[in-house]
Design a protein around this motif. Sequence first.
Motif: not given
Length: 411
Positions: A251-259
């Motif tokens: 889930p790395l990208r989901w957390v990194v791309d969060s606003r």
Amino acid sequence: MSSKIGKAPRRERTRPPFECIALLLQGGGALGAYQGGVYECLAEAALHPDWVAGISIGAINAAIIAGNPPESRVEKLREFWRIVTTPQLSWPTPKLPGGTVVDPGGRPIVPLELWRDFAGMLKGDAARGVLNQLAAARVLVAGAAGFFVPRPVSPWLWPEGSLEATSYYDTSLLKTTLERLVDFDRINGDSMRLSVGTVNVRTGNFVYFDTTTHHIRPEHVMASGALPPGFPAIEIDGEHYWDGGLVSNTPLRWVVDSRPQRDTLAFQVDLWSSRGQFPRNMAHVATRQKEIQFSSRTRAASDRFKETQHLRNALAQLLDKLPRELAESPEIAVLRPFAEHKVWNLVQLIYRSKEYEGDSKDYEFSRESMEDHWRAGYHDTVRTLRHPEVLERPKNADGVFTFDVAENGRE
């Protein structure tokens, strides 16, 4: 279950200087006990996450963590892993009138006693490998308690269009287990953010169910772990969902791309290592194939994350230097959400499997292997937290610090 290979740091610690502590849990079936050991050590070090995101077995562990108060989380994780694992090897042994042992399909199988005699002639890793394969075979035949059971009739024999025709196992037991161990009112009460990754079967799109946008139920967690063709898709609001690991197992990208972006200390707990030895036989080929497939190119994703963070910080610095008439233009307004100057520590904890575990390690639910995985997670986290820089804000220009105890750790 004893995980005290080494003692976690016990000194009183103030919260690390980050706006968010995130725990990212990869999928990997029976290997997920490693994440329980990691969390136990983090809890002892008072590193309680604000956000936990998971896929597949990582989603189940994440729901147990988010759905319990801090003082109960380790106990509930342990209870789950005790429920789904088997304390001793056993094998259903139906017999034909002549005494031949057969499997549910009527094919002759070797009696467990003979397998044990054979394993007794082996030593060390070879013996352990045989016992692990026996435990995995038992799961294929009998399922895992509180998790899944084989369908009494092959899915190939069910009428087309029925749910039973689309999977080999029934996972309804998992719903009961989740309802027993997880307080879903707590999950939906804003005490901790929870995200679970799935795939929409009809569209093929990656879908995250997140407490900031959804009311999480057991079905959302089950959907994240519904890996076909073993497990059936889970219906949620008229759509069907499979395991998120079909698209990405982390889930790395989901957390990194969060606003909005926040200063983040992230513990990424992976169950498959993207690096490994060249296989020497077909059994090793199968194992290595799984590792590459389900590691989701973890290191490549981490490298891309660092590059993205570098660009964000460079853009933020550039925008700060713009004259006022440009800084207030509509074009710059579009760019600003991508130019927040935030720092990240990405702490990677990756399970390194033993060669004897083989390609069945993700469905080998023996109690002994579970305890091995749990201890490995605890031990790796103890070693990681011995490095104070892990919990300090990065001082480099990129605002990114990454750490993997297997590569960067020094005792």
